[in-house]
Design a protein around this motif. Structure first.
Motif, PDB file in Angstrom:
ATOM      1  N   ALA A 168      51.840  -4.426 -52.377  1.00 49.34           N
ATOM      2  CA  ALA A 168      51.441  -5.333 -53.466  1.00 49.34           C
ATOM      3  C   ALA A 168      50.514  -6.424 -52.943  1.00 49.34           C
ATOM      4  O   ALA A 168      50.639  -7.593 -53.295  1.00 49.34           O
ATOM      5  N   ASN A 169      49.570  -6.018 -52.053  1.00 52.10           N
ATOM      6  CA  ASN A 169      48.553  -6.925 -51.492  1.00 52.10           C
ATOM      7  C   ASN A 169      49.171  -8.025 -50.653  1.00 52.10           C
ATOM      8  O   ASN A 169      48.583  -9.093 -50.482  1.00 52.10           O
ATOM      9  N   VAL A 170      50.381  -7.824 -50.138  1.00 53.20           N
ATOM     10  CA  VAL A 170      51.026  -8.754 -49.214  1.00 53.20           C
ATOM     11  C   VAL A 170      51.399  -7.972 -47.962  1.00 53.20           C
ATOM     12  O   VAL A 170      52.122  -6.975 -48.036  1.00 53.20           O
ATOM     13  N   ALA A 171      50.875  -8.399 -46.815  1.00 54.38           N
ATOM     14  CA  ALA A 171      51.157  -7.732 -45.539  1.00 54.38           C
ATOM     15  C   ALA A 171      52.316  -8.438 -44.846  1.00 54.38           C
ATOM     16  O   ALA A 171      52.321  -9.671 -44.730  1.00 54.38           O
ATOM     17  N   ARG A 172      53.269  -7.656 -44.381  1.00 52.37           N
ATOM     18  CA  ARG A 172      54.424  -8.194 -43.655  1.00 52.37           C
ATOM     19  C   ARG A 172      54.630  -7.351 -42.410  1.00 52.37           C
ATOM     20  O   ARG A 172      54.815  -6.130 -42.507  1.00 52.37           O
ATOM     21  N   PHE A 173      54.615  -7.967 -41.250  1.00 48.05           N
ATOM     22  CA  PHE A 173      54.848  -7.247 -40.007  1.00 48.05           C
ATOM     23  C   PHE A 173      55.432  -8.209 -38.984  1.00 48.05           C
ATOM     24  O   PHE A 173      55.436  -9.429 -39.167  1.00 48.05           O
ATOM     25  N   ARG A 174      55.912  -7.637 -37.879  1.00 47.00           N
ATOM     26  CA  ARG A 174      56.523  -8.407 -36.812  1.00 47.00           C
ATOM     27  C   ARG A 174      55.787  -8.120 -35.507  1.00 47.00           C
ATOM     28  O   ARG A 174      55.489  -6.963 -35.203  1.00 47.00           O
ATOM     29  N   VAL A 175      55.492  -9.154 -34.755  1.00 47.68           N
ATOM     30  CA  VAL A 175      54.882  -9.022 -33.433  1.00 47.68           C
ATOM     31  C   VAL A 175      56.024  -9.007 -32.414  1.00 47.68           C
ATOM     32  O   VAL A 175      56.718 -10.006 -32.225  1.00 47.68           O
ATOM     33  N   ALA A 176      56.219  -7.850 -31.790  1.00 41.50           N
ATOM     34  CA  ALA A 176      57.293  -7.673 -30.822  1.00 41.50           C
ATOM     35  C   ALA A 176      56.727  -7.804 -29.419  1.00 41.50           C
ATOM     36  O   ALA A 176      55.792  -7.083 -29.051  1.00 41.50           O
ATOM     37  N   VAL A 177      57.280  -8.727 -28.635  1.00 35.70           N
ATOM     38  CA  VAL A 177      56.851  -8.966 -27.254  1.00 35.70           C
ATOM     39  C   VAL A 177      57.887  -8.336 -26.335  1.00 35.70           C
ATOM     40  O   VAL A 177      59.063  -8.698 -26.368  1.00 35.70           O
ATOM     41  N   GLN A 178      57.435  -7.373 -25.522  1.00 36.30           N
ATOM     42  CA  GLN A 178      58.364  -6.670 -24.630  1.00 36.30           C
ATOM     43  C   GLN A 178      57.604  -6.154 -23.414  1.00 36.30           C
ATOM     44  O   GLN A 178      56.551  -5.499 -23.543  1.00 36.30           O
ATOM     45  N   GLY A 179      58.108  -6.468 -22.233  1.00 37.34           N
ATOM     46  CA  GLY A 179      57.490  -5.988 -21.000  1.00 37.34           C
ATOM     47  C   GLY A 179      56.089  -6.507 -20.768  1.00 37.34           C
ATOM     48  O   GLY A 179      55.237  -5.785 -20.234  1.00 37.34           O
ATOM     49  N   GLY A 180      55.807  -7.714 -21.208  1.00 42.88           N
ATOM     50  CA  GLY A 180      54.487  -8.284 -20.989  1.00 42.88           C
ATOM     51  C   GLY A 180      53.442  -7.831 -21.976  1.00 42.88           C
ATOM     52  O   GLY A 180      52.268  -8.226 -21.856  1.00 42.88           O
ATOM     53  N   SER A 181      53.770  -7.010 -22.928  1.00 42.92           N
ATOM     54  CA  SER A 181      52.825  -6.548 -23.944  1.00 42.92           C
ATOM     55  C   SER A 181      53.374  -6.842 -25.320  1.00 42.92           C
ATOM     56  O   SER A 181      54.576  -6.970 -25.518  1.00 42.92           O
ATOM     57  N   ALA A 182      52.478  -6.976 -26.254  1.00 42.18           N
ATOM     58  CA  ALA A 182      52.828  -7.273 -27.637  1.00 42.18           C
ATOM     59  C   ALA A 182      52.337  -6.159 -28.542  1.00 42.18           C
ATOM     60  O   ALA A 182      51.248  -5.601 -28.335  1.00 42.18           O
ATOM     61  N   SER A 183      53.153  -5.814 -29.563  1.00 39.66           N
ATOM     62  CA  SER A 183      52.796  -4.739 -30.514  1.00 39.66           C
ATOM     63  C   SER A 183      53.269  -5.151 -31.896  1.00 39.66           C
ATOM     64  O   SER A 183      54.218  -5.922 -32.043  1.00 39.66           O
TER      65      SER A 183
END
Length: 324
Positions: free
Chosen positions: A305-320
């Motif tokens: 519905a034109n709203v973006a929801r996500f989580r930035v996961a930081v693990q092992g020195g990298s982010a995804s």
């Protein structure tokens, strides 16, 4: 022997059928139980036949059949006398009655009871569904992808700067008590000063409750977003948010601290740096671009519905980026 039994049964010309049956049975030396077992009839039925008590026995054809079979068993020819047997109908006795008025009262009282219980259950449920369960403040909330929100932000960007300049100029010069207010000559300020302050509110999703109340502000600190470009926070990982259109942006760290919570104007870029996991919500996502540590993030996978929801996961020195 048969002739002797017949002569004994007919010695009394005035004897009834029942008396003749009893005399024939006794002459043969049979018991009531034996005759009842042979004819497959209850013992009380045979006793009533011998006593000429026909009340309580099945009427008409059944009573005559009982007498005929009993006579044949005992060797009596009484078929010609059977028509004289009158099957007495039991008299109907009224055990009670209900007047018509009482009958109607009970009938309609029962129907009224059903209607009353139905109303007691249905009316409160309908009232709660119409008035109690509806959010009366929903008229003050606009979805992020609605056009009026973007238009209001664009229209308010320039007057905000002029308002700040006028406020600084007013504070630097002392004004007499009876002097007219300087805000009266500034377009837009007179109406704002005469009317009570009404905060501009927007929701992440249409129908979402306002989260800008005292309870929400007390739960976690809110970082007011800057009007232009800038960097918020400090950390090894960066989240770049570019907005081609005015959008609502909320960025919350894992410890509950909000790095951004509010409307950002169009053509603005914000960079959020953090070493913790981040929860990101972006309204009007069709006009936004996101990069995580310099790598583009496709918002279509996290947009609803034109709203973006996500989580930035930081693990092992990298982010995804991952959805939630």
């Amino acid at each position: 022997m048969e002739a002797a039994l017949s002569s004994q049964a007919t010695e009394a010309p005035q004897a009834t059928i029942g008396q003749r049956l009893a005399a024939a049975r006794e002459a043969r030396g049979w018991t009531i139980d034996y005759c009842a077992e042979t004819l497959h009839l209850p013992r009380n039925v045979l006793r009533k036949l011998e006593a000429d008590e026909h009340l309580g026995i099945d009427y008409a054809i059944y009573l005559r059949s009982y007498i005929t079979n009993y006579g044949r068993l005992l060797g009596l020819s009484i078929e010609a006398e059977i028509p004289r047997v009158q099957a007495s109908e039991p008299q109907l006795v009224s055990t009670g009655g209900v007047s018509r008025s009482r009958h109607l009262l009970e009938r309609y009282a029962r129907a009224a009871t059903y209607v009353m219980f139905t109303a007691v259950i249905v009316v409160p449920v309908a009232w709660l569904g119409i008035s109690g369960a509806l959010d009366h403040n929903i008229s003050h909330l606009d979805p992020l992808d609605a056009a009026p929100v973007a238009a209001s932000v664009a229209a308010s960007s320039e007057p905000a700067a002029s308002t700040a300049q006028v406020a600084d100029a007013t504070a630097s010069k002392p004004q007499p008590l009876n002097a007219p207010s300087v805000v009266a000559g500034v377009p837009g300020l007179a109406a704002a000063a005469s009317s009570p302050a009404q905060p501009l509110m927007a929701s992440i999703m249409p129908g979402l409750e306002d989260r800008s109340g005292p309870a929400a502000s007390a739960a976690a600190p809110v970082a007011a977003p800057a009007a232009g470009n800038g960097v918020v926070g400090a950390g090894a990982h960066s989240l770049d948010v570019g907005l081609a259109q005015a959008s609502w942006v909320e960025v919350t760290a894992a410890d509950g601290k909000r790095l951004a919570y509010g409307l950002l104007p169009a053509d603005s870029t914000k960079t959020f740096r953090s070493d913790q996991d981040l929860t990101v919500r972006i309204g009007n996502a069709s006009g936004a671009t996101v990069k995580l540590d310099g790598n583009p993030v496709a918002l279509d996978a996290y947009r609803h519905a034109n709203v973006a929801r996500f989580r930035v996961a930081v693990q092992g020195g990298s982010a995804s980026a991952t959805g939630f």
